[in-house]
Enzyme design. Structure first.
Site, mmCIF file in Angstrom:
data_model
loop_
_atom_site.group_PDB
_atom_site.id
_atom_site.type_symbol
_atom_site.label_atom_id
_atom_site.label_comp_id
_atom_site.label_asym_id
_atom_site.label_seq_id
_atom_site.Cartn_x
_atom_site.Cartn_y
_atom_site.Cartn_z
ATOM 1 N N GLU A 103 40.747 42.494 51.040
ATOM 2 C CA GLU A 103 40.175 41.557 51.619
ATOM 3 C C GLU A 103 41.354 40.552 52.381
ATOM 4 O O GLU A 103 42.012 39.940 51.690
ATOM 5 C CB GLU A 103 39.613 40.669 50.315
ATOM 6 C CG GLU A 103 38.569 41.125 49.631
ATOM 7 C CD GLU A 103 37.833 40.221 48.931
ATOM 8 O OE1 GLU A 103 36.549 40.241 48.940
ATOM 9 O OE2 GLU A 103 38.282 39.336 48.028
ATOM 10 N N HIS A 144 41.682 38.414 42.787
ATOM 11 C CA HIS A 144 40.987 37.635 43.855
ATOM 12 C C HIS A 144 42.074 36.865 44.563
ATOM 13 O O HIS A 144 42.667 36.002 43.881
ATOM 14 C CB HIS A 144 39.601 37.100 43.800
ATOM 15 C CG HIS A 144 38.972 36.819 44.877
ATOM 16 N ND1 HIS A 144 39.230 35.576 45.737
ATOM 17 C CD2 HIS A 144 38.009 37.367 45.525
ATOM 18 C CE1 HIS A 144 38.389 35.685 46.734
ATOM 19 N NE2 HIS A 144 37.583 36.604 46.634
ATOM 20 N N ASN A 154 30.260 38.618 44.712
ATOM 21 C CA ASN A 154 31.010 37.784 44.002
ATOM 22 C C ASN A 154 30.682 36.351 44.289
ATOM 23 O O ASN A 154 30.631 35.595 45.276
ATOM 24 C CB ASN A 154 32.342 37.833 44.473
ATOM 25 C CG ASN A 154 33.612 36.939 43.904
ATOM 26 O OD1 ASN A 154 33.038 36.056 42.776
ATOM 27 N ND2 ASN A 154 34.565 36.728 44.452
ATOM 28 N N LYS A 165 31.600 33.634 42.699
ATOM 29 C CA LYS A 165 32.614 32.569 42.675
ATOM 30 C C LYS A 165 32.134 31.403 41.679
ATOM 31 O O LYS A 165 31.450 31.439 40.848
ATOM 32 C CB LYS A 165 32.977 32.074 44.204
ATOM 33 C CG LYS A 165 33.456 33.252 44.980
ATOM 34 C CD LYS A 165 33.902 32.816 46.309
ATOM 35 C CE LYS A 165 34.341 34.320 47.060
ATOM 36 N NZ LYS A 165 35.050 33.894 48.229
ATOM 37 N N GLY A 218 35.266 33.724 53.696
ATOM 38 C CA GLY A 218 34.578 32.729 53.928
ATOM 39 C C GLY A 218 34.694 31.989 55.243
ATOM 40 O O GLY A 218 34.427 30.656 55.160
ATOM 41 N N SER A 234 33.645 37.910 54.743
ATOM 42 C CA SER A 234 32.540 37.582 55.688
ATOM 43 C C SER A 234 31.688 38.785 56.020
ATOM 44 O O SER A 234 31.188 38.849 57.299
ATOM 45 C CB SER A 234 33.358 37.229 57.024
ATOM 46 O OG SER A 234 33.837 35.689 56.752
ATOM 47 N N GLU A 290 41.606 33.943 45.888
ATOM 48 C CA GLU A 290 41.585 32.623 45.488
ATOM 49 C C GLU A 290 42.076 32.310 44.045
ATOM 50 O O GLU A 290 42.765 31.491 43.818
ATOM 51 C CB GLU A 290 40.040 32.290 45.176
ATOM 52 C CG GLU A 290 39.403 31.933 46.702
ATOM 53 C CD GLU A 290 37.958 32.304 47.025
ATOM 54 O OE1 GLU A 290 37.271 32.338 45.728
ATOM 55 O OE2 GLU A 290 37.743 32.683 47.923
HETATM 56 P P1 PGA Z 1 32.920 36.113 51.644
HETATM 57 O O1 PGA Z 1 33.903 36.276 50.419
HETATM 58 O O2 PGA Z 1 31.845 37.274 51.718
HETATM 59 O O3 PGA Z 1 32.121 34.657 51.508
HETATM 60 O O4 PGA Z 1 34.028 35.787 52.972
HETATM 61 C C1 PGA Z 1 34.367 37.471 50.131
HETATM 62 C C2 PGA Z 1 35.282 37.474 48.803
HETATM 63 O O5 PGA Z 1 35.995 36.441 48.615
HETATM 64 O O6 PGA Z 1 34.953 38.213 48.066
#
Ligand code: PGA
Length: 249
Positions: free
Chosen positions: A163, A93, A9, A11, A169, A209, A95
């Protein structure tokens, strides 16, 4: 057997220059024993699909609208994603749930439309740190699954990604026991709702992560069929490490 899936992803990252990394990835995996997916920003979808056309790398969107078309300025429909060359879409997601106030009902409506358009929906669920510390993780994940996953789901049109919001992140990763607990619970819920055959066929990804250095141990956890990767999917070298770990798991 469920086919393993390494999904990236990007983003809100990437311009035309980033296609070099995608091209490198496509060359490294002309075909693949596992599913590989990159979800770039909408502006790159079409070019990304061209770059990966004859490779083992598929392309997906990061969101879509619940309506098929209409007066929704700035939004993208499931059909537009298909038309640009996507085969999948990430929905719900954290976010989007936080930044855009998306509810479980919103995610479900989007997933219905995406499934009807022929896209694979990757529905994301996961608890906040506060919810984990209050020992509410399974309640939260179970509630999000019940509310976000449409009735017409099958192993062909749905993937669920666990997640934990606090792991996205941050470099923080749950223990392998914590991942196993949630993934086993998710499998049980899917079997209860859809029956054993469909429930067993829906793939479950872990996200938050995931890096080349921790991927192998995460892929050894029961009911982890792959990963949804943010930061480490941006560079072909990093994402390849994760893909190879999954292929070997
Ligand atoms: P990350 O994000 O691997 O940067 O922690 C995962 C995600 O949001 O799908």
């Amino acid at each position: 057997m469920r086919r393993k899936l390494a999904a990236g992803n990007w983003k809100m990252n990437g311009t035309g220059a980033s296609l070099a990394d995608l091209s490198e990835l496509a060359q490294r995996y002309p075909d693949s024993a596992i599913d590989i997916l990159i979800c770039p920003p909408a502006t790159l979808l079409h070019r990304a699909a061209e770059v990966t056309k004859t490779s083992g790398v598929a392309i997906g969107g990061q969101d879509c609208h619940a309506a098929q078309s209409g007066a929704h300025t700035g939004d993208v429909s499931a059909q537009m994603l298909m038309d640009a060359g996507a085969s999948s879409v990430i929905l719900g997601h954290s976010e989007r749930r936080v930044d855009h106030g998306e509810t479980d009902a919103d995610v479900r409506a989007k997933a219905q439309t995406a499934m009807e358009a022929g896209l694979l929906s990757i529905i994301c669920v996961g608890e906040s740190l506060e919810q984990r510390e209050a020992a509410n993780t399974l309640d939260v994940v179970g509630g999000q699954m019940a509310g976000s996953i449409p009735d017409q789901s099958t192993g062909e049109n749905l993937v669920v990604a666990y997640e934990p919001v606090w792991a996205i992140g941050t470099g923080k990763v749950p223990t392998l026991e914590q991942i196993a607990e949630v993934h086993d619970f998710m499998r049980t819920l899917l079997e209860k709702r859809f029956g054993e055959s469909i429930g067993q066929s829906i793939r479950l990804l872990y996200g938050g992560s995931v890096k080349p250095g921790n991927a192998a141990e995460i892929f050894g956890v029961s009911n982890v069929d792959g990963a949804l990767v943010g930061g480490a999917s941006l560079k072909a070298a990093d994402f390849s490490g994760i893909i190879d770990a999954l292929a070997d798991a």
